[in-house]
Design a protein around this motif. Sequence first.
Motif, PDB file in Angstrom:
ATOM      1  N   PRO A  26     129.751-106.252  72.409  1.00 50.84           N
ATOM      2  CA  PRO A  26     128.244-106.751  72.138  1.00 50.84           C
ATOM      3  C   PRO A  26     128.047-107.994  73.056  1.00 50.84           C
ATOM      4  CG  PRO A  26     129.355-106.508  70.167  1.00 50.84           C
ATOM      5  CD  PRO A  26     130.573-106.434  71.269  1.00 50.84           C
ATOM      6  N   ASN A  27     126.679-108.384  73.146  1.00 55.21           N
ATOM      7  CA  ASN A  27     126.502-109.284  74.118  1.00 55.21           C
ATOM      8  C   ASN A  27     126.983-110.589  74.054  1.00 55.21           C
ATOM      9  OD1 ASN A  27     124.266-108.445  76.102  1.00 55.21           O
ATOM     10  ND2 ASN A  27     123.118-107.737  74.225  1.00 55.21           N
ATOM     11  N   ARG A  28     127.221-111.316  73.126  1.00 57.02           N
ATOM     12  CA  ARG A  28     127.933-112.538  72.855  1.00 57.02           C
ATOM     13  C   ARG A  28     129.356-112.622  73.114  1.00 57.02           C
ATOM     14  NH1 ARG A  28     123.682-113.454  69.298  1.00 57.02           N
ATOM     15  NH2 ARG A  28     122.112-115.407  69.914  1.00 57.02           N
ATOM     16  N   GLU A  29     130.022-111.422  72.666  1.00 57.77           N
ATOM     17  CA  GLU A  29     131.338-111.562  72.995  1.00 57.77           C
ATOM     18  C   GLU A  29     131.498-111.040  74.513  1.00 57.77           C
ATOM     19  OE1 GLU A  29     133.353-108.030  70.712  1.00 57.77           O
ATOM     20  OE2 GLU A  29     132.385-108.724  68.932  1.00 57.77           O
ATOM     21  N   PHE A  30     130.587-110.398  75.044  1.00 60.01           N
ATOM     22  CA  PHE A  30     130.843-110.313  76.510  1.00 60.01           C
ATOM     23  C   PHE A  30     130.497-111.630  77.264  1.00 60.01           C
ATOM     24  CE2 PHE A  30     128.976-109.573  80.783  1.00 60.01           C
ATOM     25  CZ  PHE A  30     129.983-108.621  81.312  1.00 60.01           C
ATOM     26  N   GLU A  31     129.651-112.410  76.698  1.00 58.79           N
ATOM     27  CA  GLU A  31     129.334-113.637  77.487  1.00 58.79           C
ATOM     28  C   GLU A  31     130.279-114.606  77.192  1.00 58.79           C
ATOM     29  OE1 GLU A  31     126.835-114.757  79.244  1.00 58.79           O
ATOM     30  OE2 GLU A  31     125.712-112.784  79.361  1.00 58.79           O
ATOM     31  N   LEU A  32     131.117-114.431  76.010  1.00 60.34           N
ATOM     32  CA  LEU A  32     132.138-115.536  75.791  1.00 60.34           C
ATOM     33  C   LEU A  32     133.427-115.127  76.601  1.00 60.34           C
ATOM     34  CD1 LEU A  32     133.254-117.814  74.152  1.00 60.34           C
ATOM     35  CD2 LEU A  32     133.861-116.108  72.488  1.00 60.34           C
ATOM     36  N   LYS A  41     113.199-115.965  65.810  1.00 59.00           N
ATOM     37  CA  LYS A  41     112.638-116.259  67.011  1.00 59.00           C
ATOM     38  C   LYS A  41     113.820-116.743  67.765  1.00 59.00           C
ATOM     39  CE  LYS A  41     107.828-117.316  65.766  1.00 59.00           C
ATOM     40  NZ  LYS A  41     107.021-118.494  65.612  1.00 59.00           N
ATOM     41  N   ALA A  42     114.715-117.527  67.334  1.00 62.46           N
ATOM     42  CA  ALA A  42     116.000-118.303  68.069  1.00 62.46           C
ATOM     43  C   ALA A  42     116.789-117.134  68.646  1.00 62.46           C
ATOM     44  CB  ALA A  42     116.609-119.120  67.326  1.00 62.46           C
ATOM     45  N   HIS A  43     117.019-116.177  67.873  1.00 60.14           N
ATOM     46  CA  HIS A  43     117.882-114.958  68.320  1.00 60.14           C
ATOM     47  C   HIS A  43     117.140-114.272  69.287  1.00 60.14           C
ATOM     48  CE1 HIS A  43     121.491-115.263  65.693  1.00 60.14           C
ATOM     49  NE2 HIS A  43     120.483-115.888  64.782  1.00 60.14           N
ATOM     50  N   LEU A  44     116.080-113.764  69.048  1.00 57.29           N
ATOM     51  CA  LEU A  44     115.253-113.169  70.204  1.00 57.29           C
ATOM     52  C   LEU A  44     115.282-113.856  71.405  1.00 57.29           C
ATOM     53  CD1 LEU A  44     112.377-111.721  68.008  1.00 57.29           C
ATOM     54  CD2 LEU A  44     114.310-110.222  68.886  1.00 57.29           C
ATOM     55  N   ARG A  45     115.075-114.958  71.386  1.00 56.88           N
ATOM     56  CA  ARG A  45     115.009-115.850  72.636  1.00 56.88           C
ATOM     57  C   ARG A  45     116.340-115.631  73.545  1.00 56.88           C
ATOM     58  NH1 ARG A  45     111.961-119.778  69.629  1.00 56.88           N
ATOM     59  NH2 ARG A  45     114.108-121.048  69.524  1.00 56.88           N
ATOM     60  N   ARG A  46     117.306-115.792  72.566  1.00 55.26           N
ATOM     61  CA  ARG A  46     118.623-115.727  73.127  1.00 55.26           C
ATOM     62  C   ARG A  46     119.144-114.519  73.477  1.00 55.26           C
ATOM     63  NH1 ARG A  46     122.273-118.965  75.638  1.00 55.26           N
ATOM     64  NH2 ARG A  46     124.458-118.227  75.422  1.00 55.26           N
ATOM     65  N   TYR A  47     118.655-113.454  72.926  1.00 52.40           N
ATOM     66  CA  TYR A  47     118.868-112.026  73.280  1.00 52.40           C
ATOM     67  C   TYR A  47     118.226-111.714  74.620  1.00 52.40           C
ATOM     68  CZ  TYR A  47     119.735-107.017  73.042  1.00 52.40           C
ATOM     69  OH  TYR A  47     119.889-105.750  73.467  1.00 52.40           O
ATOM     70  N   GLU A  48     117.255-112.205  74.975  1.00 54.54           N
ATOM     71  CA  GLU A  48     116.429-112.058  76.019  1.00 54.54           C
ATOM     72  C   GLU A  48     117.161-112.865  77.051  1.00 54.54           C
ATOM     73  OE1 GLU A  48     112.422-113.466  75.136  1.00 54.54           O
ATOM     74  OE2 GLU A  48     112.006-111.589  74.021  1.00 54.54           O
ATOM     75  N   ARG A  49     117.692-113.914  76.873  1.00 49.57           N
ATOM     76  CA  ARG A  49     118.344-114.680  77.966  1.00 49.57           C
ATOM     77  C   ARG A  49     119.573-113.873  78.350  1.00 49.57           C
ATOM     78  NH1 ARG A  49     116.658-119.168  75.231  1.00 49.57           N
ATOM     79  NH2 ARG A  49     118.843-119.629  74.240  1.00 49.57           N
ATOM     80  N   LEU A  50     120.411-113.463  77.476  1.00 53.51           N
ATOM     81  CA  LEU A  50     121.470-112.654  77.601  1.00 53.51           C
ATOM     82  C   LEU A  50     121.427-111.311  78.447  1.00 53.51           C
ATOM     83  CD1 LEU A  50     123.462-113.018  74.437  1.00 53.51           C
ATOM     84  CD2 LEU A  50     123.782-114.516  76.522  1.00 53.51           C
ATOM     85  N   THR A  51     120.277-110.770  78.249  1.00 53.34           N
ATOM     86  CA  THR A  51     120.100-109.508  78.843  1.00 53.34           C
ATOM     87  C   THR A  51     118.938-109.375  80.018  1.00 53.34           C
ATOM     88  OG1 THR A  51     118.526-108.950  77.100  1.00 53.34           O
ATOM     89  CG2 THR A  51     120.642-108.234  76.738  1.00 53.34           C
ATOM     90  N   LYS A  57     127.346-123.393  74.998  1.00 55.54           N
ATOM     91  CA  LYS A  57     127.201-122.688  76.204  1.00 55.54           C
ATOM     92  C   LYS A  57     126.549-121.268  75.662  1.00 55.54           C
ATOM     93  CE  LYS A  57     127.643-122.000  80.581  1.00 55.54           C
ATOM     94  NZ  LYS A  57     126.794-122.585  81.469  1.00 55.54           N
ATOM     95  N   ILE A  58     127.424-120.644  74.983  1.00 56.58           N
ATOM     96  CA  ILE A  58     126.915-119.091  74.534  1.00 56.58           C
ATOM     97  C   ILE A  58     125.868-119.053  73.685  1.00 56.58           C
ATOM     98  CG2 ILE A  58     128.107-116.983  73.891  1.00 56.58           C
ATOM     99  CD1 ILE A  58     129.187-118.398  76.486  1.00 56.58           C
ATOM    100  N   TRP A  59     125.749-119.823  72.792  1.00 54.75           N
ATOM    101  CA  TRP A  59     124.913-119.638  71.599  1.00 54.75           C
ATOM    102  C   TRP A  59     123.612-120.442  71.952  1.00 54.75           C
ATOM    103  CZ3 TRP A  59     129.621-118.422  70.692  1.00 54.75           C
ATOM    104  CH2 TRP A  59     130.008-117.334  69.900  1.00 54.75           C
ATOM    105  N   GLY A  60     123.673-121.605  72.597  1.00 48.65           N
ATOM    106  CA  GLY A  60     122.672-122.455  72.971  1.00 48.65           C
ATOM    107  C   GLY A  60     122.230-123.428  71.706  1.00 48.65           C
ATOM    108  N   PHE A  61     121.519-124.440  72.336  1.00 52.51           N
ATOM    109  CA  PHE A  61     121.193-125.465  71.305  1.00 52.51           C
ATOM    110  C   PHE A  61     120.151-125.003  69.992  1.00 52.51           C
ATOM    111  CE2 PHE A  61     122.683-128.007  75.016  1.00 52.51           C
ATOM    112  CZ  PHE A  61     123.580-128.908  74.173  1.00 52.51           C
ATOM    113  N   ASP A  62     119.507-124.086  70.455  1.00 58.81           N
ATOM    114  CA  ASP A  62     118.176-123.473  69.572  1.00 58.81           C
ATOM    115  C   ASP A  62     118.735-122.624  68.624  1.00 58.81           C
ATOM    116  OD1 ASP A  62     118.787-121.353  71.221  1.00 58.81           O
ATOM    117  OD2 ASP A  62     116.590-121.030  71.711  1.00 58.81           O
ATOM    118  N   TYR A  63     120.254-122.290  68.624  1.00 54.01           N
ATOM    119  CA  TYR A  63     120.749-121.359  67.559  1.00 54.01           C
ATOM    120  C   TYR A  63     121.332-122.196  66.507  1.00 54.01           C
ATOM    121  CZ  TYR A  63     124.038-118.088  65.357  1.00 54.01           C
ATOM    122  OH  TYR A  63     124.651-116.931  64.674  1.00 54.01           O
TER     123      TYR A  63
END
Length: 231
Positions: free
Chosen positions: A159-165, A113-123, A185-191
Amino acid sequence: MSKILIIEDDPEIAMLEKDYLEINGFETEIVSDGKTALNVLLASHFDLVLLDLMLPGKSGYDICREIRDKIDIPILMVTARTESVDKIRGLGLGADDYIAKPFDPAELVARVKAHLRRYERLTGSGRRGNKDDTIIISGLRISPQSRKVYKGDTEIKFPNREFELLLFLAENPNIVFSKEHLFEKIWGFDYIGDSATVTVHINRIREKIEDDPSKPQIIETVWGAGYRLNN
């Protein structure tokens, strides 16, 4: 409804993952060997991959590398191998997270769930509005809206996180950020993870943008402090 691809050759573990994910509202599909995993993934839409490392036909490491070459999707490695070198290798190949067997099914679901939430925020659409303020820095062109990076005339895939970083550092040049700050900042507190993940991703970015990754000039390590992107 999010759809999860479970790549796991142990039928008991695969069914445990399937049952808990479906109880929590996910749709799942199971693949039990490495040779067909990528074909199944590319033939249908999935939102996340649960990937075992020890598979018949092809290792999870090879599958992870192939997935990253073809599609940008969260990858959660599930494995009995718990040595740090295995974790670092998996993250270095593009995995987003790592959970060791035996695992608490509730923790597995929480990580999914945490990864899906994060992915949705990134994209998420409109995250930066419609304005595409291309950043030109250190010989790179970074387009936030199209999420593309060019070195000269050559596009570099991230990939998304590399791009965001990379984007975060480029938007804040000449400032030193600690690994802990970048992680939050990039992964978030819920990661569920640790700041060592930042080092792995920085190294992957350097391999793509630096002329000599062993002597980085764009993203500099400030010993004892963190990382800085030089403008």
